[in-house]
Design a protein around this motif. Sequence first.
Motif, PDB file in Angstrom:
ATOM      1  N   HIS A 111      39.419  44.837  41.314  1.00 27.79           N
ATOM      2  CA  HIS A 111      37.997  43.709  42.186  1.00 27.79           C
ATOM      3  C   HIS A 111      37.295  43.084  42.201  1.00 27.79           C
ATOM      4  CE1 HIS A 111      39.336  48.614  43.882  1.00 27.79           C
ATOM      5  NE2 HIS A 111      38.674  48.651  43.233  1.00 27.79           N
ATOM      6  N   PHE A 112      37.413  43.204  40.859  1.00 26.95           N
ATOM      7  CA  PHE A 112      36.632  41.545  40.139  1.00 26.95           C
ATOM      8  C   PHE A 112      37.200  40.706  40.422  1.00 26.95           C
ATOM      9  CE2 PHE A 112      35.853  38.662  36.797  1.00 26.95           C
ATOM     10  CZ  PHE A 112      34.538  37.946  36.757  1.00 26.95           C
ATOM     11  N   PHE A 113      38.614  40.437  40.521  1.00 29.09           N
ATOM     12  CA  PHE A 113      39.679  39.236  40.662  1.00 29.09           C
ATOM     13  C   PHE A 113      39.640  38.585  42.210  1.00 29.09           C
ATOM     14  CE2 PHE A 113      40.877  39.159  36.494  1.00 29.09           C
ATOM     15  CZ  PHE A 113      40.380  38.328  35.621  1.00 29.09           C
ATOM     16  N   SER A 114      39.170  40.180  42.527  1.00 29.99           N
ATOM     17  CA  SER A 114      39.478  39.910  44.283  1.00 29.99           C
ATOM     18  C   SER A 114      38.048  38.900  44.896  1.00 29.99           C
ATOM     19  CB  SER A 114      39.474  41.186  45.016  1.00 29.99           C
ATOM     20  OG  SER A 114      40.370  41.287  45.854  1.00 29.99           O
ATOM     21  N   LEU A 115      37.528  39.720  44.016  1.00 29.95           N
ATOM     22  CA  LEU A 115      36.107  38.767  44.881  1.00 29.95           C
ATOM     23  C   LEU A 115      35.447  37.526  44.802  1.00 29.95           C
ATOM     24  CD1 LEU A 115      33.725  40.494  45.975  1.00 29.95           C
ATOM     25  CD2 LEU A 115      33.355  41.227  44.244  1.00 29.95           C
ATOM     26  N   ILE A 116      36.256  37.079  43.237  1.00 30.83           N
ATOM     27  CA  ILE A 116      36.053  35.796  42.788  1.00 30.83           C
ATOM     28  C   ILE A 116      37.307  35.145  43.440  1.00 30.83           C
ATOM     29  CG2 ILE A 116      34.607  36.748  41.076  1.00 30.83           C
ATOM     30  CD1 ILE A 116      37.437  35.941  38.739  1.00 30.83           C
ATOM     31  N   GLY A 117      37.589  35.509  44.517  1.00 24.72           N
ATOM     32  CA  GLY A 117      38.988  34.973  45.026  1.00 24.72           C
ATOM     33  C   GLY A 117      40.427  35.007  45.072  1.00 24.72           C
ATOM     34  N   GLY A 118      40.870  35.918  44.450  1.00 30.36           N
ATOM     35  CA  GLY A 118      42.543  36.777  44.338  1.00 30.36           C
ATOM     36  C   GLY A 118      42.758  37.756  45.400  1.00 30.36           C
ATOM     37  N   VAL A 119      41.942  37.629  45.947  1.00 36.01           N
ATOM     38  CA  VAL A 119      42.665  38.644  47.411  1.00 36.01           C
ATOM     39  C   VAL A 119      43.604  38.619  47.799  1.00 36.01           C
ATOM     40  CG1 VAL A 119      41.275  37.696  49.157  1.00 36.01           C
ATOM     41  CG2 VAL A 119      41.379  40.441  49.357  1.00 36.01           C
ATOM     42  N   ILE A 120      44.147  37.246  48.324  1.00 41.37           N
ATOM     43  CA  ILE A 120      45.237  37.134  48.631  1.00 41.37           C
ATOM     44  C   ILE A 120      46.258  37.319  47.545  1.00 41.37           C
ATOM     45  CG2 ILE A 120      47.462  35.438  49.841  1.00 41.37           C
ATOM     46  CD1 ILE A 120      44.221  36.023  51.499  1.00 41.37           C
ATOM     47  N   GLY A 121      46.728  37.247  46.413  1.00 37.70           N
ATOM     48  CA  GLY A 121      46.803  37.972  45.156  1.00 37.70           C
ATOM     49  C   GLY A 121      47.680  39.523  44.961  1.00 37.70           C
ATOM     50  N   ILE A 122      46.346  39.771  44.875  1.00 36.75           N
ATOM     51  CA  ILE A 122      45.501  41.171  45.033  1.00 36.75           C
ATOM     52  C   ILE A 122      46.642  41.962  46.633  1.00 36.75           C
ATOM     53  CG2 ILE A 122      44.370  43.354  45.113  1.00 36.75           C
ATOM     54  CD1 ILE A 122      44.163  42.366  42.481  1.00 36.75           C
ATOM     55  N   LEU A 123      46.437  41.131  47.395  1.00 38.81           N
ATOM     56  CA  LEU A 123      47.205  42.125  48.581  1.00 38.81           C
ATOM     57  C   LEU A 123      48.602  41.943  48.934  1.00 38.81           C
ATOM     58  CD1 LEU A 123      44.615  41.092  51.183  1.00 38.81           C
ATOM     59  CD2 LEU A 123      44.635  43.484  50.245  1.00 38.81           C
ATOM     60  N   LEU A 124      48.793  40.626  48.615  1.00 35.85           N
ATOM     61  CA  LEU A 124      50.656  40.426  48.140  1.00 35.85           C
ATOM     62  C   LEU A 124      51.190  41.276  46.836  1.00 35.85           C
ATOM     63  CD1 LEU A 124      50.950  36.730  48.148  1.00 35.85           C
ATOM     64  CD2 LEU A 124      51.680  38.507  50.312  1.00 35.85           C
ATOM     65  N   GLY A 125      50.323  41.659  45.562  1.00 36.82           N
ATOM     66  CA  GLY A 125      50.770  43.041  45.333  1.00 36.82           C
ATOM     67  C   GLY A 125      51.178  43.735  45.618  1.00 36.82           C
ATOM     68  N   ILE A 126      49.753  44.550  46.107  1.00 33.68           N
ATOM     69  CA  ILE A 126      50.015  45.773  46.804  1.00 33.68           C
ATOM     70  C   ILE A 126      51.053  45.905  47.329  1.00 33.68           C
ATOM     71  CG2 ILE A 126      49.351  46.901  48.582  1.00 33.68           C
ATOM     72  CD1 ILE A 126      46.198  46.729  47.540  1.00 33.68           C
ATOM     73  N   ILE A 127      51.580  44.425  48.416  1.00 35.93           N
ATOM     74  CA  ILE A 127      52.784  44.848  49.093  1.00 35.93           C
ATOM     75  C   ILE A 127      54.308  44.001  48.608  1.00 35.93           C
ATOM     76  CG2 ILE A 127      53.897  43.777  51.332  1.00 35.93           C
ATOM     77  CD1 ILE A 127      51.171  42.488  52.297  1.00 35.93           C
ATOM     78  N   VAL A 128      54.348  43.485  47.932  1.00 41.43           N
ATOM     79  CA  VAL A 128      55.222  43.295  47.304  1.00 41.43           C
ATOM     80  C   VAL A 128      56.326  44.339  45.844  1.00 41.43           C
ATOM     81  CG1 VAL A 128      56.438  41.496  45.374  1.00 41.43           C
ATOM     82  CG2 VAL A 128      55.567  40.993  47.042  1.00 41.43           C
ATOM     83  N   PHE A 129      54.959  45.360  44.974  1.00 41.49           N
ATOM     84  CA  PHE A 129      54.947  45.930  44.096  1.00 41.49           C
ATOM     85  C   PHE A 129      55.024  47.452  45.035  1.00 41.49           C
ATOM     86  CE2 PHE A 129      53.521  42.042  41.857  1.00 41.49           C
ATOM     87  CZ  PHE A 129      55.095  42.100  40.929  1.00 41.49           C
ATOM     88  N   ARG A 130      54.123  47.466  46.273  1.00 39.91           N
ATOM     89  CA  ARG A 130      54.026  48.584  46.482  1.00 39.91           C
ATOM     90  C   ARG A 130      53.330  49.409  45.544  1.00 39.91           C
ATOM     91  NH1 ARG A 130      56.372  50.136  50.259  1.00 39.91           N
ATOM     92  NH2 ARG A 130      56.854  52.067  50.139  1.00 39.91           N
ATOM     93  N   HIS A 131      52.628  48.840  44.868  1.00 38.77           N
ATOM     94  CA  HIS A 131      51.373  49.699  43.797  1.00 38.77           C
ATOM     95  C   HIS A 131      50.267  49.539  44.125  1.00 38.77           C
ATOM     96  CE1 HIS A 131      50.253  50.619  39.960  1.00 38.77           C
ATOM     97  NE2 HIS A 131      50.063  49.786  39.245  1.00 38.77           N
ATOM     98  N   LYS A 132      49.797  51.017  44.194  1.00 39.52           N
ATOM     99  CA  LYS A 132      48.265  51.137  44.769  1.00 39.52           C
ATOM    100  C   LYS A 132      48.216  51.648  46.460  1.00 39.52           C
ATOM    101  CE  LYS A 132      45.951  49.934  40.531  1.00 39.52           C
ATOM    102  NZ  LYS A 132      45.696  51.251  39.996  1.00 39.52           N
ATOM    103  N   LEU A 133      49.351  52.168  46.794  1.00 37.41           N
ATOM    104  CA  LEU A 133      49.490  52.473  48.144  1.00 37.41           C
ATOM    105  C   LEU A 133      48.691  53.933  48.505  1.00 37.41           C
ATOM    106  CD1 LEU A 133      52.498  50.569  49.366  1.00 37.41           C
ATOM    107  CD2 LEU A 133      50.308  50.173  49.631  1.00 37.41           C
ATOM    108  N   ARG A 134      48.620  54.526  47.106  1.00 40.37           N
ATOM    109  CA  ARG A 134      48.089  55.834  47.694  1.00 40.37           C
ATOM    110  C   ARG A 134      46.514  56.250  47.704  1.00 40.37           C
ATOM    111  NH1 ARG A 134      53.051  58.535  45.642  1.00 40.37           N
ATOM    112  NH2 ARG A 134      54.563  58.345  47.014  1.00 40.37           N
TER     113      ARG A 134
END
Length: 124
Positions: free
Chosen positions: A70-93
Amino acid sequence: MVCKVSYNSFRILIMLLFTFSSFALNVFIPTIPVIVWYFGSINIFSFILFGIDKLNSIKGRIRVPELSFHFFSLIGGVIGILLGIIVFRHKLRERYFLLIQFIILLIWLVTIFLIFKNIDTILS
C-alpha cells in the motif's frame, strides 16, 4: 548489539533512494525528466516486490507486509502493483487489499486529472 530497523524506516529509506537515484539518473540522461525516472523505477520495484511475495508465499517463507504494498502504491507504484496482481495472479481473493489498491488508483487518477486540468495555472 543487533540493530533492529522497522519496516517504516526501511520503506522511507527505499523511497528516498528512488528519489535521489532519479535525480542522479537525470544528470546522466537529462532528456528524460526526473519524474519519469522516479515513477519508472518505483513501479518496476513494486512489480518485482510483488513477484518476490508470490514466490515467498509458494515456498512458505516470510512474506512482504501488505502495508508495504500500500505504501509503495501510494507513493507512485500503483501501476507496478496492479500489473503484479494481474501477472502473478496474487492476492486476487483478498478483497480488502484490492479495495485499498482501487482507492489508491482512484486517488492517482483524480490527481493526474486535476494536474492536467490546471496545467496552465501550475506552469505560470
